[in-house]
Structures are given as C-alpha cells and as structure tokens.
Scaffold this motif. Structure first.
Motif, short mmCIF file in Angstrom:
data_model
loop_
_atom_site.label_atom_id
_atom_site.label_comp_id
_atom_site.label_asym_id
_atom_site.label_seq_id
_atom_site.Cartn_x
_atom_site.Cartn_y
_atom_site.Cartn_z
N LEU A 95 0.67 -1.29 -0.14
CA LEU A 95 0.19 0.28 0.04
C LEU A 95 0.74 1.11 -0.06
O LEU A 95 0.62 2.25 -0.52
CB LEU A 95 -0.94 -0.10 1.22
CG LEU A 95 -1.99 -1.10 1.19
CD1 LEU A 95 -2.89 -0.93 2.38
CD2 LEU A 95 -3.14 -0.71 0.04
N LEU A 96 1.77 1.10 0.46
CA LEU A 96 3.05 2.41 0.95
C LEU A 96 3.77 2.47 -0.55
O LEU A 96 4.54 3.52 -0.70
CB LEU A 96 3.83 2.19 2.00
CG LEU A 96 2.78 2.45 3.40
CD1 LEU A 96 3.87 2.38 4.46
CD2 LEU A 96 2.22 3.83 3.39
N GLY A 97 3.81 1.53 -1.48
CA GLY A 97 4.56 1.33 -2.53
C GLY A 97 6.20 1.25 -2.21
O GLY A 97 7.06 1.60 -3.09
N LYS A 98 6.39 0.76 -1.21
CA LYS A 98 7.79 0.43 -0.63
C LYS A 98 8.38 -0.97 -1.12
O LYS A 98 7.69 -1.93 -0.89
CB LYS A 98 8.12 0.61 0.81
CG LYS A 98 7.57 1.94 1.59
CD LYS A 98 7.96 2.16 2.68
CE LYS A 98 7.32 3.43 3.30
NZ LYS A 98 8.67 4.27 3.35
N PRO A 99 9.49 -0.80 -1.86
CA PRO A 99 10.17 -2.06 -2.34
C PRO A 99 10.90 -3.02 -1.17
O PRO A 99 11.36 -2.18 -0.04
CB PRO A 99 11.09 -1.64 -3.18
CG PRO A 99 11.63 -0.39 -2.54
CD PRO A 99 10.51 0.09 -2.30
N TYR A 100 10.59 -4.46 -1.39
CA TYR A 100 10.94 -4.87 -0.25
C TYR A 100 11.55 -6.61 -0.97
O TYR A 100 11.08 -7.00 -1.93
CB TYR A 100 10.02 -5.41 0.80
CG TYR A 100 8.87 -6.10 0.34
CD1 TYR A 100 8.64 -7.37 0.36
CD2 TYR A 100 7.61 -5.31 -0.22
CE1 TYR A 100 7.45 -8.07 0.02
CE2 TYR A 100 6.73 -6.01 -0.72
CZ TYR A 100 6.41 -7.34 -0.60
OH TYR A 100 5.44 -7.77 -0.96
N GLU A 101 12.09 -7.17 -0.03
CA GLU A 101 12.61 -8.62 -0.60
C GLU A 101 12.01 -9.50 0.39
O GLU A 101 11.83 -9.38 1.78
CB GLU A 101 14.09 -8.67 -0.55
CG GLU A 101 14.40 -10.39 -0.83
CD GLU A 101 16.00 -10.20 -0.68
OE1 GLU A 101 16.65 -11.56 -0.59
OE2 GLU A 101 16.78 -9.30 -0.61
N TRP A 102 11.31 -10.40 -0.19
CA TRP A 102 10.60 -11.49 0.84
C TRP A 102 11.38 -12.61 1.02
O TRP A 102 11.89 -13.30 0.09
CB TRP A 102 9.32 -11.84 0.27
CG TRP A 102 8.64 -12.89 1.31
CD1 TRP A 102 8.53 -14.27 1.23
CD2 TRP A 102 7.60 -12.26 2.16
NE1 TRP A 102 7.67 -14.70 2.19
CE2 TRP A 102 7.08 -13.69 2.66
CE3 TRP A 102 6.98 -11.27 2.51
CZ2 TRP A 102 6.17 -13.50 3.95
CZ3 TRP A 102 6.14 -11.10 3.55
CH2 TRP A 102 5.70 -12.23 4.13
N VAL A 103 11.72 -13.27 2.36
CA VAL A 103 12.54 -14.39 2.65
C VAL A 103 11.70 -15.11 3.38
O VAL A 103 11.12 -15.00 4.22
CB VAL A 103 13.76 -13.66 3.54
CG1 VAL A 103 14.60 -15.06 3.98
CG2 VAL A 103 14.58 -12.69 2.85
N LEU A 104 11.46 -16.34 2.43
CA LEU A 104 10.46 -17.25 3.15
C LEU A 104 11.20 -17.94 4.20
O LEU A 104 12.26 -18.50 4.41
CB LEU A 104 10.28 -18.38 1.90
CG LEU A 104 9.09 -19.39 2.37
CD1 LEU A 104 7.79 -18.64 2.72
CD2 LEU A 104 8.88 -20.36 1.21
N ILE A 105 10.39 -18.12 5.37
CA ILE A 105 10.68 -18.73 6.47
C ILE A 105 9.69 -19.84 6.91
O ILE A 105 8.67 -19.33 6.90
CB ILE A 105 10.92 -17.62 7.80
CG1 ILE A 105 11.94 -16.85 7.61
CG2 ILE A 105 11.19 -18.73 9.06
CD1 ILE A 105 13.38 -17.29 7.36
N ASP A 106 9.90 -21.09 7.01
CA ASP A 106 8.73 -22.06 7.16
C ASP A 106 8.97 -22.15 8.53
O ASP A 106 9.83 -23.23 9.09
CB ASP A 106 9.25 -23.53 6.04
CG ASP A 106 8.23 -24.31 6.18
OD1 ASP A 106 7.09 -24.18 7.37
OD2 ASP A 106 8.14 -25.09 5.28
N ILE A 107 7.66 -21.93 9.06
CA ILE A 107 7.75 -22.22 10.59
C ILE A 107 7.53 -23.66 10.78
O ILE A 107 7.86 -24.31 11.97
CB ILE A 107 6.50 -21.19 11.47
CG1 ILE A 107 5.22 -21.57 10.73
CG2 ILE A 107 7.07 -19.80 11.10
CD1 ILE A 107 4.21 -20.63 11.35
N LEU A 108 6.98 -24.47 9.94
CA LEU A 108 6.49 -25.81 10.12
C LEU A 108 7.74 -26.65 10.12
O LEU A 108 7.94 -27.61 10.94
CB LEU A 108 5.52 -26.24 9.33
CG LEU A 108 4.09 -25.49 9.41
CD1 LEU A 108 3.45 -26.14 8.06
CD2 LEU A 108 3.48 -25.76 10.57
#
Length: 79
Positions: free
Chosen positions: A22-35
């Motif tokens: 919504l803020l239009g901020k770039p980001y990188e998603w780092v997947l963390i599998d809690i399971l």
C-alpha cells in the motif's frame, strides 16, 4: 531495500506485506517455514531472539519484530 522474513501462511506476515504494498515500498521476501522449525535456527535467532515471524530487516541491518511494531514503523509519516 527492506527484507521481510516471514511465511505466506501467517496473517501477521500478510499485514506487513500489505502495508509495504500500500505504501509502494520495495522489499525482498525471505521465506521462513515455521513448520520446518526455521525460526529456531541460529541465523534467524540472531535477527529475532524471540524466534517469531515476521521480521523486518532495515538497510543498516537493524531488525524489527512483532507485526504491530513493524506496521507502526512503516506507517510513520504516511497519511
């Protein structure tokens, strides 16, 4: 650019992802599998000693955790 450590199945992670979008901020998603217990790895615990997601890593390496704290940080100065 922000890095978000999280799991797509988490509602709290979704809130952070939505705010960044919504803020239009770039980001990188780092997947963390809690399971798979990835939140308890030594590397992850160095970012968040509580061992919970989401975690927002800033450009300087500082990490924020707890979704409400992250949302407040991101919203600061926005409408």
């Amino acid at each position: 650019m922000f890095k978000v450590y999280g799991d797509y199945r988490s509602g709290n992670c979704y809130k952070v992802k939505l705010m960044l979008h919504l803020l239009g901020k770039p980001y990188e998603w780092v997947l963390i599998d809690i399971l798979k217990g990835e939140t308890q790895s030594e590397a992850f615990l160095a970012k968040n000693p509580n061992g919970k997601i989401p975690v927002l890593e800033l450009d300087d390496g500082t990490c924020l955790w707890e979704s409400n704290a992250i949302l407040n940080y991101l919203a600061d100065g926005s409408e």
